[in-house]
Design an enzyme around this catalytic site. Structure first.
Site, PDB file in Angstrom:
ATOM      1  N   SER A 106      24.971 -20.814  -2.658  1.00 49.08           N
ATOM      2  CA  SER A 106      25.028 -19.884  -3.312  1.00 49.08           C
ATOM      3  C   SER A 106      25.804 -18.338  -2.198  1.00 49.08           C
ATOM      4  CB  SER A 106      23.858 -18.647  -3.340  1.00 49.08           C
ATOM      5  OG  SER A 106      23.192 -18.599  -2.674  1.00 49.08           O
ATOM      6  N   HIS A 127      29.398 -22.543  -8.643  1.00 44.75           N
ATOM      7  CA  HIS A 127      27.850 -21.953  -8.134  1.00 44.75           C
ATOM      8  C   HIS A 127      26.890 -22.144  -9.799  1.00 44.75           C
ATOM      9  CE1 HIS A 127      25.057 -17.778  -6.867  1.00 44.75           C
ATOM     10  NE2 HIS A 127      24.312 -19.930  -6.890  1.00 44.75           N
ATOM     11  N   ASN A 177      25.164 -12.489  -7.245  1.00 45.67           N
ATOM     12  CA  ASN A 177      24.739 -12.023  -5.807  1.00 45.67           C
ATOM     13  C   ASN A 177      25.199 -11.189  -5.710  1.00 45.67           C
ATOM     14  OD1 ASN A 177      23.083 -14.185  -7.117  1.00 45.67           O
ATOM     15  ND2 ASN A 177      23.177 -15.560  -5.367  1.00 45.67           N
TER      16      ASN A 177
END
Ligand code: COA
Length: 663
Positions: A106, A127, A177
């Site tokens: 990540s 991911h 993220n």
């Protein structure tokens, strides 16, 4: 993550080997899978038989040598760059030269990891999000050297797994993220400043983003140290705006979860919600400036991966671009960073963000038009229809295009017309707009049907209502074994209005059309092929080739209804002979046939007015030219949408059983 990814792949029919450092860890991974699957049986997601077969597809090992003949490895070891590099070095030694090595990292770069192998062109980022068997999102990331065909194959594999892929460039934190972390840390900073307690901040987040858990509750569930680790990595790559606030560090050092007690103070909810929005929107716009992701993929990432009601760009449209720009400017000034161009220009020109709901890709003379609303299972709304019209007209008039394929992105083909659009317009007493939408949808499907170039539907998953109708307007339909088709309309108070009562009969006759429309029965690809509703079933890996082949064959539109196969004769004759009212109220005599008894019992749960109108349309339209049949369908649209049953059925959104009163 590793066991979840293995479980998902095995569930979707792939043989998987779960690898860990030692046998004990392997056993733990397998037990986790076992537990999740048993849980799934209890919650009726899987049947016990399926679980046996899924388990049978998963092997476990602690020996890397056992991977010598695999096609794909997904590395999911904990986030430590050196450990990951070492794993890639070892995989490179044992795996076949053509095997694909993927990383589920990540926070590290795919290119860096690829550099520790001798095959950087066969290394890719996949991911997944927690829990990988449940959360549909996956970021597909190409490293600098990744082969472009591999990238396409990896994308298709996600689709075969029922995932929703988005494309990210190889930048730390990728898309989701990267904006999610500053959203979390902004929440911590608000707490740090003493502006509100955790309960108030969580409540503000829930309201602004339409989510079930606010940032603090979420960190407690997923692990506060994980948030710190991610913020540390991103902070190192992108500077102070991304760094962990001191309070987050202190919380991790305390070893305690965030305290969630305290009462919600309603006064600052709006301001807090806007601060959180500003953090996410700033980063989202900066990501587009930097070409890390598109506005479509960023919003899909937020909606599918994080379950936000709106992605950052839709949120900016919703707030109004002026307001959004002012909020983001305040945020950017606080961090002494530039205002993202993507937002500044849109706000200056007062041009809301526009999403690509229909993608058009041309390869080998075939234009594939992909409906791109995976978060709503590609449901058809006004904007989808409008973009489809344009993309279709372009493809139809492009001399380099020999034929057109129609597809859906993510796990579904198309789950019908957008129910929320119907509900909104019924509530606004705007049935004219529903009629106009239906008319426009019909015209689009007629344009498909009469297109001089071959048009093929490519069904790899769920096709419901308007999705089946869209496919039926095509000259041929190819599906994978996983495809499933149904007309759920009479179960939600309406009837199929985009040609479903007309084109279906032209393929399978009135009896089986009534069976499908009155019962809402879902049928799999093989059964659809057997009754003649679709033309071909091929394994997923042959789907694109089959579409090209069908296009080369130039399928015609002239069809005579096929007579029902022996297996469906009884259903066809019974449903043809009995009027829907008798089926609905149970007054029709039933022969001793279990399947028929079950089918008829399904009719009693449907909306009676919808059943009656559907029956009439099927009977009356069968002998008419298609245009007249379609006009008949349109003639009753306002009548059916004005019923109480339609409102009741549609407002359940497929999530509870409606109660119909025949009104
Ligand atoms: N219109 C609008 N939204 C739709 C939709 C439709 N026809 N079909 C699915 N969606 C949305 C869901 O509401 C959900 O949105 P949410 O995440 O905001 O709640 C999202 O797509 C994902 O669907 P979900 O229900 O989570 O997927 P699932 O795989 O668990 O269930 C269905 C899929 C198809 C069974 C269920 O969504 C359903 O019954 N949809 C309605 C289908 C229908 O009646 N179509 C005919 C319309 S004429």
């Amino acid at each position: 993550m590793g066991s979840g990814i293995a479980q998902k792949m095995a569930t979707e029919g792939f043989a998987v080997t779960l690898v860990d450092l030692d046998d004990e860890k392997v056993a733990r991974g397998l037990t986790t899978i076992e537990r999740t699957l048993s849980d799934g049986v209890e919650r009726k997601i899987f049947r016990a038989d399926d679980v046996g077969a899924i388990r049978g597809r998963i092997a476990g090992t602690s020996r890397f040598e056992d991977l010598s003949d695999v096609d794909l490895v997904v590395e999911a070891v904990f986030e430590d760059l050196e450990v990951k590099k070492d794993v890639f070095r070892r995989l490179d030694q044992v795996c076949r030269a053509d095997a694909v090595l993927a990383t589920n990292t990540s926070s590290y770069s795919v290119t860096d990891l690829a550099a520790s192998t001798t095959r950087p062109e066969r290394v890719i980022g996949l991911h997944y999000f927690f829990h990988p068997a449940k959360n549909r999102l996956v970021e597909v990331v190409a490293g600098k050297a990744t082969d472009s065909q591999l990238l396409r194959d990896a994308w298709r594999l996600q689709e075969a797994l029922g995932k929703t892929p988005i494309a990210s460039s190889d930048s730390y934190g990728f898309i989701v993220n990267r904006f999610f972390l500053p959203w979390l840390t902004e929440a911590v900073r608000i707490l740090e400043e003493g502006a509100a307690n955790t309960a108030t901040i969580d409540e503000a987040a829930k309201r602004t983003f339409g989510i079930g858990m606010g940032p603090f509750e979420l960190m407690n569930v997923t692990g506060v140290p994980i948030a710190l680790h991610a913020a540390t990595t991103l902070g190192r790559a992108f500077g102070p705006l991304y760094e962990a606030p001191a309070l987050l560090r202190a919380q991790v050092e305390s070893g305690q979860p965030w305290p969630l007690t305290g009462t919600v103070n309603h006064d600052p909810l709006l301001v807090i919600g806007e601060r959180l929005a500003a953090a996410a929107c700033y980063v989202a716009a900066a990501l587009v400036d930097e070409n890390v992701g598109t506005i479509d993929d960023t919003d899909i990432g937020a909606r599918v991966g994080l379950r936000w009601r709106r992605g950052p760009f839709e949120l900016m449209n919703h707030l109004g671009l002026d307001r959004a720009a002012a909020l983001v400017k305040t945020f950017a000034d606080r961090w002494r960073v530039d205002m993202p161009r993507t937002l500044a220009e849109r706000a200056r020109d007062a041009r809301p963000f526009k999403f690509t709901l229909v993608r058009s890709d041309v390869a080998n003379g075939v234009a594939t038009l992909t409906i791109n609303r995976p978060d709503a299972l590609n449901a058809l709304n006004e904007e989808v229809v409008s973009q489809f019209e344009e993309a279709f007209a372009n493809a139809a008039s492009d001399p380099t295009v020999k034929g057109i394929a129609i597809a859906g992105s993510g796990k579904a083909f198309v789950a019908g017309a957008d129910i929320r659009f119907f509900v909104r317009n019924i509530e606004a007493k705007n049935l004219d707009r529903i009629l106009a939408f239906t008319e426009r949808g019909q015209a689009l499907m007629r344009a498909i049907e009469t297109c001089p170039k071959p048009v093929v539907a490519r069904i790899h998953g769920l096709a419901l209502g308007g999705g089946v109708e869209l496919a039926l307007a095509c000259h041929a339909i190819v599906a994978t074994p996983k495809a499933s088709l149904a007309f759920p309309e009479t179960g939600i108070g309406i009837y199929p209005g985009l040609g479903g009562t007309q084109r279906t009969t032209r393929r399978i006759g009135t009896g089986l059309t009534k069976w499908l429309v009155f019962t809402g029965q879902t049928i799999g690809a093989e059964e659809a092929l057997a009754i003649g509703l679709i033309d071909r079933v091929v394994p997923y890996e042959n789907l694109d080739a089959a579409v090209e082949e069908m296009i080369a064959r130039k399928p015609g539109t002239d069809r005579r209804p096929r007579s029902a196969p022996d297996t469906h004769q009884l259903l066809a004759t019974y449903f043809d002979r009995h009027d829907p009212e008798a089926l609905w109220n149970g007054s029709a005599t039933l022969p001793e046939d279990q399947r028929l008894i079950k089918a008829v019992s399904r009719v009693s749960a449907k909306a009676p007015i919808a059943l009656r109108l559907a029956g009439e349309l099927i009977d009356r339209g069968a002998s008419l030219p298609i245009e007249e049949g379609l006009r008949l369908e349109l003639a009753h649209v306002q009548e059916i949408f004005a019923t109480k049953d339609a409102y009741e059925g549609l407002s359940t959104l497929g999530k509870r059983t409606p109660v119909f009163k025949g009104q």
